[in-house]
Motif scaffolding. Structure first.
Motif, PDB file in Angstrom:
ATOM      1  N   LEU A  56     -43.701  -0.958 -58.037  1.00 13.04           N
ATOM      2  CA  LEU A  56     -45.085  -0.515 -58.202  1.00 13.04           C
ATOM      3  C   LEU A  56     -45.655  -0.987 -59.538  1.00 13.04           C
ATOM      4  CD1 LEU A  56     -45.077   3.128 -56.809  1.00 13.04           C
ATOM      5  CD2 LEU A  56     -45.815   1.024 -55.692  1.00 13.04           C
ATOM      6  N   CYS A  57     -44.824  -0.881 -60.588  1.00  9.01           N
ATOM      7  CA  CYS A  57     -45.327  -1.262 -61.903  1.00  9.01           C
ATOM      8  C   CYS A  57     -45.480  -2.771 -62.025  1.00  9.01           C
ATOM      9  CB  CYS A  57     -44.370  -0.785 -62.994  1.00  9.01           C
ATOM     10  SG  CYS A  57     -44.173   0.995 -62.994  1.00  9.01           S
ATOM     11  N   GLY A  58     -44.635  -3.511 -61.297  1.00 10.94           N
ATOM     12  CA  GLY A  58     -44.657  -4.968 -61.416  1.00 10.94           C
ATOM     13  C   GLY A  58     -45.892  -5.598 -60.830  1.00 10.94           C
ATOM     14  N   ALA A  59     -46.584  -4.879 -59.949  1.00  5.94           N
ATOM     15  CA  ALA A  59     -47.756  -5.445 -59.287  1.00  5.94           C
ATOM     16  C   ALA A  59     -48.801  -5.874 -60.302  1.00  5.94           C
ATOM     17  CB  ALA A  59     -48.353  -4.427 -58.322  1.00  5.94           C
ATOM     18  N   ARG A  60     -48.923  -5.071 -61.373  1.00  2.00           N
ATOM     19  CA  ARG A  60     -50.012  -5.317 -62.304  1.00  2.00           C
ATOM     20  C   ARG A  60     -49.927  -6.709 -62.926  1.00  2.00           C
ATOM     21  NH1 ARG A  60     -51.419  -0.866 -66.722  1.00  2.00           N
ATOM     22  NH2 ARG A  60     -52.045   0.261 -64.862  1.00  2.00           N
ATOM     23  N   ALA A  61     -48.743  -7.039 -63.427  1.00  2.00           N
ATOM     24  CA  ALA A  61     -48.586  -8.324 -64.119  1.00  2.00           C
ATOM     25  C   ALA A  61     -48.987  -9.473 -63.198  1.00  2.00           C
ATOM     26  CB  ALA A  61     -47.138  -8.491 -64.567  1.00  2.00           C
ATOM     27  N   THR A  62     -48.474  -9.429 -61.977  1.00  2.00           N
ATOM     28  CA  THR A  62     -48.733 -10.524 -61.046  1.00  2.00           C
ATOM     29  C   THR A  62     -50.217 -10.641 -60.705  1.00  2.00           C
ATOM     30  OG1 THR A  62     -46.568 -10.114 -60.121  1.00  2.00           O
ATOM     31  CG2 THR A  62     -48.052 -11.471 -58.835  1.00  2.00           C
ATOM     32  N   LEU A  63     -50.836  -9.513 -60.396  1.00  3.85           N
ATOM     33  CA  LEU A  63     -52.243  -9.559 -59.994  1.00  3.85           C
ATOM     34  C   LEU A  63     -53.157  -9.960 -61.141  1.00  3.85           C
ATOM     35  CD1 LEU A  63     -51.141  -7.869 -57.467  1.00  3.85           C
ATOM     36  CD2 LEU A  63     -53.540  -7.271 -57.238  1.00  3.85           C
ATOM     37  N   VAL A  64     -52.888  -9.386 -62.320  1.00  2.00           N
ATOM     38  CA  VAL A  64     -53.720  -9.732 -63.466  1.00  2.00           C
ATOM     39  C   VAL A  64     -53.623 -11.220 -63.745  1.00  2.00           C
ATOM     40  CG1 VAL A  64     -53.931  -9.498 -65.966  1.00  2.00           C
ATOM     41  CG2 VAL A  64     -53.689  -7.463 -64.547  1.00  2.00           C
ATOM     42  N   LEU A  65     -52.385 -11.712 -63.748  1.00  5.07           N
ATOM     43  CA  LEU A  65     -52.171 -13.129 -64.007  1.00  5.07           C
ATOM     44  C   LEU A  65     -52.920 -13.986 -62.988  1.00  5.07           C
ATOM     45  CD1 LEU A  65     -50.549 -15.280 -65.597  1.00  5.07           C
ATOM     46  CD2 LEU A  65     -48.840 -15.138 -63.804  1.00  5.07           C
ATOM     47  N   GLY A  66     -52.739 -13.633 -61.724  1.00  3.84           N
ATOM     48  CA  GLY A  66     -53.349 -14.429 -60.665  1.00  3.84           C
ATOM     49  C   GLY A  66     -54.860 -14.445 -60.748  1.00  3.84           C
ATOM     50  N   PHE A  67     -55.460 -13.265 -60.846  1.00  2.00           N
ATOM     51  CA  PHE A  67     -56.923 -13.209 -60.814  1.00  2.00           C
ATOM     52  C   PHE A  67     -57.544 -13.759 -62.093  1.00  2.00           C
ATOM     53  CE2 PHE A  67     -56.414  -9.898 -57.411  1.00  2.00           C
ATOM     54  CZ  PHE A  67     -56.917 -10.722 -56.419  1.00  2.00           C
ATOM     55  N   LEU A  68     -56.917 -13.460 -63.226  1.00  2.81           N
ATOM     56  CA  LEU A  68     -57.445 -13.970 -64.489  1.00  2.81           C
ATOM     57  C   LEU A  68     -57.371 -15.494 -64.509  1.00  2.81           C
ATOM     58  CD1 LEU A  68     -58.561 -12.549 -66.958  1.00  2.81           C
ATOM     59  CD2 LEU A  68     -56.359 -12.901 -68.081  1.00  2.81           C
ATOM     60  N   GLY A  69     -56.198 -15.984 -64.109  1.00  5.12           N
ATOM     61  CA  GLY A  69     -56.017 -17.440 -64.073  1.00  5.12           C
ATOM     62  C   GLY A  69     -57.016 -18.088 -63.135  1.00  5.12           C
ATOM     63  N   ALA A  70     -57.186 -17.476 -61.961  1.00  5.00           N
ATOM     64  CA  ALA A  70     -58.090 -18.041 -60.965  1.00  5.00           C
ATOM     65  C   ALA A  70     -59.519 -18.048 -61.482  1.00  5.00           C
ATOM     66  CB  ALA A  70     -58.003 -17.255 -59.666  1.00  5.00           C
ATOM     67  N   LEU A  71     -59.898 -16.959 -62.165  1.00  2.00           N
ATOM     68  CA  LEU A  71     -61.247 -16.865 -62.709  1.00  2.00           C
ATOM     69  C   LEU A  71     -61.487 -18.003 -63.702  1.00  2.00           C
ATOM     70  CD1 LEU A  71     -63.718 -14.992 -62.585  1.00  2.00           C
ATOM     71  CD2 LEU A  71     -62.892 -13.953 -64.693  1.00  2.00           C
TER      72      LEU A  71
END
Lengths: 278, 325, 309
Positions: A56-71
């Motif tokens: 559950l806690c690991g989701a944050r790192a992956t999503l933040v990275l993905g969306f920030l990078g994509a943006l």
């Protein structure tokens, strides 16, 4: 539709994961390598940390990275792609050449080398990914802008004395936004997979739990030899599901904006032409 | 036209290589502390002779600019420094691992191109049909699955639970006594090859499908129909060869993805190729080796691109090297 | 030989149903060469494609196309395929895109011969070279070994014609065989077509009235999906009765290049009444209200105009 709901769930977990988790991510919550049970939904790892909580806690790192990078990558592509196409001439030449050269470099190894040498933080990683990924997008956006600005209405508005700024914001931007959205989703998907991959290679942010680290830990501490599925599979499955969700959304978006292209294909008379109709 | 194009391509490639050489030099020197002085003691432990050569080759006492010139000259001559971990010249380590990577990469690439071309051309030829949309949707899913998942999944299911394949490595323990045997290596290579194929098939499929979609609407396909050829004859004689043209570039690029495609798979299967080497180099922060791998990868991609450009005319009669058009 | 009865060909488009061919009636006798002329987009190519049935699956074709006593529109796709190339063949327009760029000329011709003439690959190839030579293509063996991009436009057109006639079909549809050629080459191509199609039936689709006049026995004029006038080539060229045909002839370079005013109408929503009335210099009230029927003026001369009534 289902994929949108799934994505919402993922985002929810990323936002509130640490609150939902039964244990803190680094807490030694039980004895090492416990099988899944009532206390530990997905068992524990070699240190006795609760895998479900880590997940559950690991989701944050992956999503933040993905969306920030994509943006970042979409912004890069939009900015340079539009400038390149709209101003043409020497500006276009220079930007296109830089993209050409950069595209010759191997992307992922370059990413690894940069990440190794720069301080490890999600934000720096996202920045590097965004910039490198954005380079590829420049071409796509550029050609789309070119095809829009060739359209007559732009000439029309230009002849009426509209400013560059006005034309860009009123005519070109709306035309490329759908494409930018697709690019964004696809980039997010790619970057999330990459982010987990980097975590697996031990290049993640050491202060944050992420799925890649979890896989890596399970891999290097005997998960395979012992066949501990609850240790190996959940983080991988989480990534796969997330990636598929995004892929489906991306595909849906593409379907949404492509019909124009499809119609062009259909109305070309002799495409695909065996006449079965009587 | 074409000669000019090729000249530009080669020029860009050279420029890209110079950039990556410069980049690795800058990064090596921008490290906290003086990288070369940090590395030397490590190296001395493993290979005292290397230290001497190292000092001489890279001119450690000279100015930064002179060091850069020396570095470039060294890279061009094939002196890419010494691996901390192995105490051996970087090129030597890399070349040995490259051949291991080839063992899984070559079959996997051929296999994925074969499968991808087959289903991709079917899909493109019958675009809009049930079969096409079924395959297309499966490929969306397949394309979203990362390589490491296939590796984990295959090892766990086929290796651990069904015990059909080894959990990793490249030969059995018995090979220590009996020597390395081909079938034993292939047995170990099977799962990595499958995993690698699964990850690369969707890309080939998309390219082939798109390529076929373009061709289905061409006039010469209509002409072939007007001759009375059957669908399958048209597909095989008229469409496939044209649709295969982009495959050359793809083939070259796939082969060039020595690291990208296989780093996770090789690592998880403990396959001793470039990917695993990268993983190890990262783990112990063997920077000279890492920059060597990076340089090698750039070089391979550049060479693969050039090879693709030059082999194109062999398949496409319109693109004779040096001819206008 | 071929009789088209009340043919309607429609296909869907994003803007509505396109009536590419509307209620066309046409006969082509044995050994007769019929020219079908009209502006680009008037539906003449679609009419040709309807006969050989090479239109996209979404196309709707109604009516009858009787060939040697059989209705082509009732044949199964497989039966139709066996007729294609063997009995009915087509010379497509745009030789540059209609020749496969990665196959040798000789192979592309040999393919038709092998398929329909019961011989092996080698014999077919020899035969291909023979007919290339017969079509006055210099250095035929060398040409056969070349790829399309190595040939000039006129040469490619010759190859297309040779390819369309290689299997000695009894009925040929030639689509714009003289398009985009300079006048010298055009004259040669016209001679080639005339020689090679003598003793066969042909439908020649073209917007080149002069070429049609030199090759064809009869000429039909098509406008906005409809046949407007049909007569012997001589009559059409020298004594046209329909205002559209007259306008078409006046727009020829030899007749002073006087274009017909206005632009061709949409096939989705054609004008009411006579389809030509918005551009017709003699349009009357009735032309706006009523749709004229095709009427027989004299033996073998038909026209769709109230003026001729």
């Amino acid at each position: 539709m289902a994929s949108l709901i799934l994505l919402a769930i993922y985002i929810g977990i990323a936002a509130f994961g640490p609150c939902l988790a039964p244990y803190a991510s680094s807490e030694i919550a039980g004895s090492p390598l416990e099988e899944p049970g009532r206390l530990h939904l997905l068992g524990t790892n070699d240190l006795g940390q609760d895998i479900f909580s880590n997940l559950l806690c690991g989701a944050r790192a992956t999503l933040v990275l993905g969306f920030l990078g994509a943006l970042l990558s979409v912004l890069t592509a939009l900015t340079f792609g539009t400038i390149s196409a709209y101003y043409g001439g020497r500006t276009d030449e220079i930007i296109s050449r830089i993209v050409d050269i950069m595209m010759t470099l191997p992307g992922f190894p370059l990413l690894i080398v940069l990440v190794v040498f720069l301080p490890s933080s999600i934000f720096i990683m996202a920045a590097i990914m965004g910039l490198l990924g954005g380079l590829q997008g420049i071409r796509i956006i550029r050609s789309q802008v070119l095809s829009i600005s060739r359209a007559e209405y732009i000439y029309g508005t230009r002849a009426l004395g509209a400013s560059d700024h006005y034309i860009m914001s009123r005519h070109i931007l709306p035309g490329i936004l759908p494409l930018a959205a697709v690019t964004f989703i696809n980039a997010a998907q790619r970057f999330m997979l990459m982010g987990v991959g980097l975590g697996f290679l031990g290049l993640g942010d050491p202060n944050v739990v992420d799925w890649g680290q979890m896989i890596s830990r399970a891999y290097s501490n005997g998960g395979f030899a012992l066949g501990l599925w609850w240790w190996l599979l959940p983080p991988g499955l989480a990534v796969v599901l997330l990636s598929m969700t995004l892929a489906l959304i991306g595909y849906g978006l593409e379907e949404e904006i492509e019909p124009r292209l499809k119609n062009i294909n259909n109305s070309k008379w002799f495409t695909n032409g065996y006449a079965r109709n009587n | 036209m074409r000669i000019e194009y090729l000249a530009w391509r080669i020029f860009y490639s050279l420029l890209a290589f110079v950039i990556s050489v410069t980049l690795s030099f800058v990064l090596l020197h921008a490290m906290p502390g003086d990288y070369l002085h940090v590395i030397l003691p490590h190296l001395a432990e493993k290979n005292p002779l290397a230290t001497e050569l190292f000092r001489e080759q890279f001119g450690l006492d000279k100015s930064l600019f002179e060091q850069y010139v020396l570095y470039v000259l060294n890279v061009l001559q094939g002196n890419w420094g010494y691996s901390i971990q192995y105490g051996l010249p970087v090129t030597e380590v890399i070349l040995e691992k490259l051949s291991w990577t080839a063992v899984i990469l070559l079959p996997a690439t051929l296999l994925s191109i074969f499968i991808g071309v087959l289903i991709g051309s079917y899909s493109g030829w019958t675009s809009g049909s049930l079969g096409d949309s079924f395959i297309f949707k499966i490929m969306i899913f397949l394309g979203a699955v990362p390589s490491y998942w296939w590796a984990i999944f295959l090892i766990l299911v086929l290796g651990f639970y069904l015990d059909l394949f080894p959990l990793g490595g490249y030969m059995s323990i018995t090979a220590l006594d009996e020597g390395m045997k081909l079938h034993d290596v292939l047995y170990h290579a099977a799962l990595p090859i499958v995993a690698l194929t699964l990850t690369t098939v969707p890309g080939v499929y998309y390219l082939m499908r798109n390529s076929m979609l373009m061709i289905v609407g061409q006039d010469y396909i209509l002409a072939a129909r007007s001759k009375g050829l059957s669908e399958i004859e048209i597909l095989l004689r008229h469409a496939l060869k044209n649709a295969m043209l982009p495959m050359i570039t793809l083939f070259a690029m796939e082969l060039a993805h020595v690291i990208m495609g296989s780093i996770f798979i090789e690592t998880i299967f403990s396959w001793p190729g470039m990917g695993f080497l990268t993983f190890e180099a990262l783990r112990v922060r063997d920077l000279p080796l890492l920059q060597g791998i990076f340089l090698m990868d750039t070089l391979i991609i550049i060479l693969a691109n050039i090879a693709a450009d030059f082999s194109y005319p062999l398949i496409d009669p319109r693109a004779k090297v040096g001819e206008i058009g | 030989m071929l009789e088209i009865i009340n043919l309607k060909t429609q296909f869907p488009s994003p803007d509505g149903l396109v009536n590419a061919v509307d209620s066309a009636d046409l006969q082509i006798e044995d050994n007769e060469r019929l020219g079908l002329i009209g502006e680009t987009g008037c539906g003449k190519t679609v009419l040709g494609m309807s006969i050989i049935r090479l239109l996209p699956p979404s196309t709707r074709i109604h009516g009858q196309i009787i060939y040697k006593g059989r209705d082509l529109l009732n044949l199964k796709e497989e039966e139709m395929r066996l007729l294609r190339g063997k009995e009915i063949s087509m010379i497509l327009q745009n030789p540059t895109t209609s020749l496969n760029p990665v196959l040798k000329i000789g192979d592309q011709i040999a393919e038709v011969i092998q398929l329909h003439k019961d011989c092996n690959r080698k014999e077919a190839k020899t035969k291909a070279v023979e007919i290339l030579a017969a079509a006055m293509i210099p250095e035929a063996p060398k040409r056969a070994d070349q790829y399309p991009h190595e040939l000039s436009g006129g040469m490619k057109e010759r190859v297309m014609i040779v390819m369309g006639l290689a299997s000695q079909p009894s009925f040929v549809i030639a689509d714009e065989p003289t398009k985009g050629l300079d006048s010298g080459t055009k004259a040669e191509i016209i001679r080639l077509i005339r020689d090679m199609t003598s003793g066969r039936s042909m439908l020649m689709i073209t917007h080149d009235l002069a070429a049609a006049g030199e090759i064809c026995d009869r000429i039909a004029v098509m406008y906005a999906g409809e046949l407007l006038e049909m007569a012997s080539a001589k009559t059409i060229l020298h004594d046209p009765q329909h205002p559209y045909t007259q306008g078409f002839i006046n727009s020829l370079p030899s007749r002073g290049l006087l274009p017909i005013s206005g632009s061709s109408p949409s096939l989705i929503d054609p004008p009411h009444g006579c389809r030509f009335h918005p551009r017709c210099p003699w349009a009357m009230d009735i032309c706006r209200r009523e749709h004229p029927q095709i009427i027989k003026l004299e033996k073998g001369h038909f026209s769709r105009c109230f003026l001729c009534a």
